[in-house]
Design a protein around this motif. Structure first.
Motif, mmCIF file in Angstrom:
data_model
loop_
_atom_site.group_PDB
_atom_site.id
_atom_site.type_symbol
_atom_site.label_atom_id
_atom_site.label_comp_id
_atom_site.label_asym_id
_atom_site.label_seq_id
_atom_site.Cartn_x
_atom_site.Cartn_y
_atom_site.Cartn_z
ATOM 1 N N PRO A 58 0.766 -1.284 -0.006
ATOM 2 C CA PRO A 58 -0.175 -0.170 -0.075
ATOM 3 C C PRO A 58 0.713 0.830 -0.015
ATOM 4 O O PRO A 58 0.462 2.203 -0.399
ATOM 5 C CB PRO A 58 -0.545 -0.148 1.158
ATOM 6 N N GLN A 70 -4.075 4.525 -1.030
ATOM 7 C CA GLN A 70 -5.334 4.654 -0.464
ATOM 8 C C GLN A 70 -5.202 4.893 0.902
ATOM 9 O O GLN A 70 -4.562 4.383 1.619
ATOM 10 C CB GLN A 70 -6.151 3.412 -0.818
ATOM 11 N N PRO A 73 -4.980 2.113 4.922
ATOM 12 C CA PRO A 73 -4.800 0.693 4.378
ATOM 13 C C PRO A 73 -4.646 -0.132 5.651
ATOM 14 O O PRO A 73 -4.162 0.170 6.816
ATOM 15 C CB PRO A 73 -3.590 0.978 3.503
ATOM 16 N N ARG A 232 -6.258 -1.212 -0.615
ATOM 17 C CA ARG A 232 -6.630 -0.936 0.848
ATOM 18 C C ARG A 232 -6.764 -2.100 1.780
ATOM 19 O O ARG A 232 -6.678 -1.813 3.118
ATOM 20 C CB ARG A 232 -8.005 -0.136 1.062
ATOM 21 N N LYS A 233 -7.197 -3.289 1.328
ATOM 22 C CA LYS A 233 -7.559 -4.286 2.218
ATOM 23 C C LYS A 233 -6.419 -5.409 2.227
ATOM 24 O O LYS A 233 -6.547 -6.283 2.853
ATOM 25 C CB LYS A 233 -8.603 -4.955 1.799
#
Length: 276
Positions: A58, A70, A73, A232-233
């Motif tokens: 990220p 993003q 994260p 983000r995930k």
């Protein structure tokens, strides 16, 4: 035990960076000092973080910029901080969505692939479309990225939610781009006003003007980023894997070895699948 190398090779002149106007350019190997002339030999290799099959966290702009791609994260490890056990012999599910070139994977297609797969808690994810091959990459040049299948934002968001629920942390795909080219290359090589002929990448005048107009690291489209939904995930997003059709099973163990760059955010990576 069977080992399958899913890594995009790195070769002189490869145009990985030429698809966008950002500060990327073709791979270059330069020998600039020679024993017979200088009494020593020196070489230079010019690569980018997204060269070959990249491994991208990220905080992809590290070590130069700590701003994540993003906001907020889930993971914040840089390349040198990732525990080795999170990279070696990772249980991985193969999500199969076989599509034609330039196809945008829909939420329904993504959901069907997830439901069909033997997806277990803690698995990493390899999305296989059938696009990525060494031969195709060698032959198509930057058209490899212009014509790639990709993931619609809603499908990316659906997969990101599923990966978070399952405790998955690494997303891999054989797509050349995760974002649709119409989003990633908006008004550069796709969009309402694509530039024809396509300008040279950085440091061309057109590329410099584009970066100054948009600000660095933006794709120029008002549409959301499917890659952004995923990064983000997850701990890492990985694209441009190749020859995934060589896998004979729907579950493998992955050996994932990015360059060990101190405080690094992205690097070329070796991806090796292990089938028992």
């Amino acid at each position: 035990m069977r080992l399958i190398d899913l890594t995009m090779p790195i070769w002189e002149g490869a145009g990985y960076g030429e698809i966008l106007p950002f500060t990327n350019s073709s791979v270059r190997f330069t020998e600039y000092m020679f024993y017979d002339t200088h009494g020593m030999r020196m070489t230079r290799m010019k690569l980018d973080g997204e060269t070959g099959s990249p491994f991208m966290v990220p905080h992809q702009r590290m070590p130069f910029d700590a701003t994540p791609l993003q906001p907020d994260p889930k993971f914040s490890w840089t390349l040198d901080e990732i525990p080795l056990e999170r990279l070696v012999l990772r249980d991985t599910v193969v999500l199969d969505i076989s599509v034609e070139e330039a196809h945008e994977i829909t939420p329904a297609e993504m959901e069907n692939a997830i439901n069909r797969a033997d997806y277990r808690e803690g698995d990493e994810v390899l999305l296989r479309t059938g696009w990525g091959t060494r031969e195709k990459a060698y032959g198509l040049g930057i058209d490899y990225y212009k014509r790639t299948p990709c993931i619609h934002y809603d499908a990316g968001a659906l997969l990101a939610t599923k990966m978070e629920a399952m405790g998955s942390s690494i997303f891999m795909t054989d797509c050349g781009l995760v974002n649709p080219p119409r989003v990633q290359g908006h008004n550069w090589f796709r969009g309402d006003t694509p530039l024809v002929p396509l300008p040279k990448p950085w440091p061309s005048a057109e590329a410099r003007e584009r970066v100054m107009d948009l600000g660095a690291h933006r794709h120029g489209s008002p549409l959301p980023s499917s890659y952004g939904a995923l990064i983000r995930k997850v701990m890492a997003g990985c694209k441009c894997l190749v020859d995934c059709d060589q896998l004979s099973k729907d579950r493998v163990k992955m050996i994932i070895l990015p360059l060990l760059i101190k405080k690094g955010g992205a690097s070329p990576c070796r991806f090796i699948a292990v089938e028992d």
